[in-house]
Design a protein around this motif. Structure first.
Motif, PDB file in Angstrom:
ATOM      1  N   UNK A 185       0.817  -1.216   0.000  1.00  0.00           N
ATOM      2  CA  UNK A 185       0.000   0.000   0.000  1.00  0.00           C
ATOM      3  C   UNK A 185       0.846   1.259   0.000  1.00  0.00           C
ATOM      4  N   UNK A 186       2.009   1.182   0.685  1.00  0.00           N
ATOM      5  CA  UNK A 186       2.864   2.358   0.785  1.00  0.00           C
ATOM      6  C   UNK A 186       3.836   2.457  -0.390  1.00  0.00           C
ATOM      7  N   UNK A 189       5.083   5.956  -1.673  1.00  0.00           N
ATOM      8  CA  UNK A 189       5.977   6.654  -0.749  1.00  0.00           C
ATOM      9  C   UNK A 189       7.400   6.137  -0.921  1.00  0.00           C
ATOM     10  N   UNK A 190       7.540   4.818  -1.032  1.00  0.00           N
ATOM     11  CA  UNK A 190       8.856   4.201  -1.202  1.00  0.00           C
ATOM     12  C   UNK A 190       9.471   4.603  -2.535  1.00  0.00           C
ATOM     13  N   UNK A 191       8.673   4.569  -3.574  1.00  0.00           N
ATOM     14  CA  UNK A 191       9.179   4.900  -4.911  1.00  0.00           C
ATOM     15  C   UNK A 191       9.643   6.350  -4.988  1.00  0.00           C
ATOM     16  N   UNK A 192       8.928   7.236  -4.305  1.00  0.00           N
ATOM     17  CA  UNK A 192       9.361   8.640  -4.271  1.00  0.00           C
ATOM     18  C   UNK A 192      10.665   8.780  -3.494  1.00  0.00           C
ATOM     19  N   UNK A 193      10.789   8.016  -2.400  1.00  0.00           N
ATOM     20  CA  UNK A 193      11.984   8.118  -1.566  1.00  0.00           C
ATOM     21  C   UNK A 193      13.257   7.740  -2.332  1.00  0.00           C
ATOM     22  N   UNK A 194      13.157   6.718  -3.160  1.00  0.00           N
ATOM     23  CA  UNK A 194      14.349   6.257  -3.895  1.00  0.00           C
ATOM     24  C   UNK A 194      14.435   6.867  -5.288  1.00  0.00           C
ATOM     25  N   UNK A 195      13.512   7.763  -5.607  1.00  0.00           N
ATOM     26  CA  UNK A 195      13.446   8.352  -6.949  1.00  0.00           C
ATOM     27  C   UNK A 195      13.522   7.244  -8.001  1.00  0.00           C
TER      28      UNK A 195
END
Length: 257
Positions: A185-186, A189-195
């Motif tokens: 579900x998150x 958020x993870x994908x944005x964090x690691x670009x």
């Protein structure tokens, strides 16, 4: 092999260009060996996926399991064996006598191969319990820098987000893909964090709704490991960009995906 097929006056893309050879053509040669990588190039694949972990003396080796038991004639943990010890093992005989003497390749040897063949490489960073993620990433980065390979010729992936964060700091110019079995579900958020550049997921847990959400955010979407093209006929319509498969040649006859 031609990448474009002519049918009824319409040019159609050969689907093998949308496949990534999982550990090489691993249904015809021992996985994660140069023999399997050569078959991938011969089949027309533009991408090869490999697994990388460290020897006890800090050399990035191309092998999947945390032990050498399954895919060599030896036994023991990869992380407890030196480069010299690993290189003495036979990584081909377990698969077929034809491949007797095939060695475990280093990452540097593999990078040299893809540079010579102009293939692209998905480097999965393998992280097992007790592994030092920062050390793994630092050693991989050193080898990549030493090889001189172009950033756009490689892609990092891992199930361990921390490894991708480390690589973002060390080699920000190299693209990163998050591996999941089932997309959480998150996820965004993870994908944005690691670009992130891409999402790599188990095809069995993907559906059209999730696929469309991922594509709405303009991520590349890769599925592992569908070895029968008919299992994922609909996935192309969902926006999936590439299939990571042991049998890329099975996709060669498909058109217009």
């Amino acid at each position: 092999m031609s990448s474009i097929l002519q049918a009824n006056g319409v040019l159609k893309t050969n689907a093998i260009l949308k496949t990534m050879a999982h550990r090489g053509v691993s249904n015809q040669a021992p996985e994660n060996t140069l023999a399997a990588f050569i078959l991938a190039v011969d089949a027309g694949c533009q991408w090869i996926e490999i697994d990388v972990q460290l020897s006890s003396d800090g050399v990035p080796m191309v092998i999947h399991d945390d032990t050498v038991n399954r895919c060599t004639n030896g036994c023991g943990k990869v992380a407890e064996m030196t480069l010299s010890q690993l290189k003495k093992l036979d990584a081909g005989l377990w698969f077929n006598d034809k491949y007797r003497g095939e060695p475990i390749p280093t990452l540097l040897e593999t990078l040299d191969f893809v540079q010579r063949t102009q293939t692209k490489l998905n480097i999965e960073l393998k992280v097992y319990p007790q592994d030092d993620i920062a050390l793994l990433c630092a050693k991989v980065a050193q080898v990549i820098i030493a090889s001189g390979i172009a950033a756009d010729q490689i892609l990092f992936s891992s199930f361990h987000t921390q490894a991708l964060i480390e690589m973002q700091d060390l080699l920000p110019q190299v693209r990163r893909g998050q591996l999941w079995q089932k997309i959480p579900r998150e996820a965004f958020d993870i994908l944005r964090e690691i670009k992130a550049y891409s999402v790599h997921c188990d095809y069995r847990f993907l559906n059209s709704t999730i696929a469309q959400q991922i594509k709405q955010f303009d991520y590349q979407l890769y599925c592992y490991t569908p070895n029968l093209p008919e299992l994922v006929d609909d996935y192309w319509h969902w926006g999936v960009d590439m299939m990571i498969t042991d049998i890329p040649q099975a996709y060669a006859a498909l058109e217009n995906v």
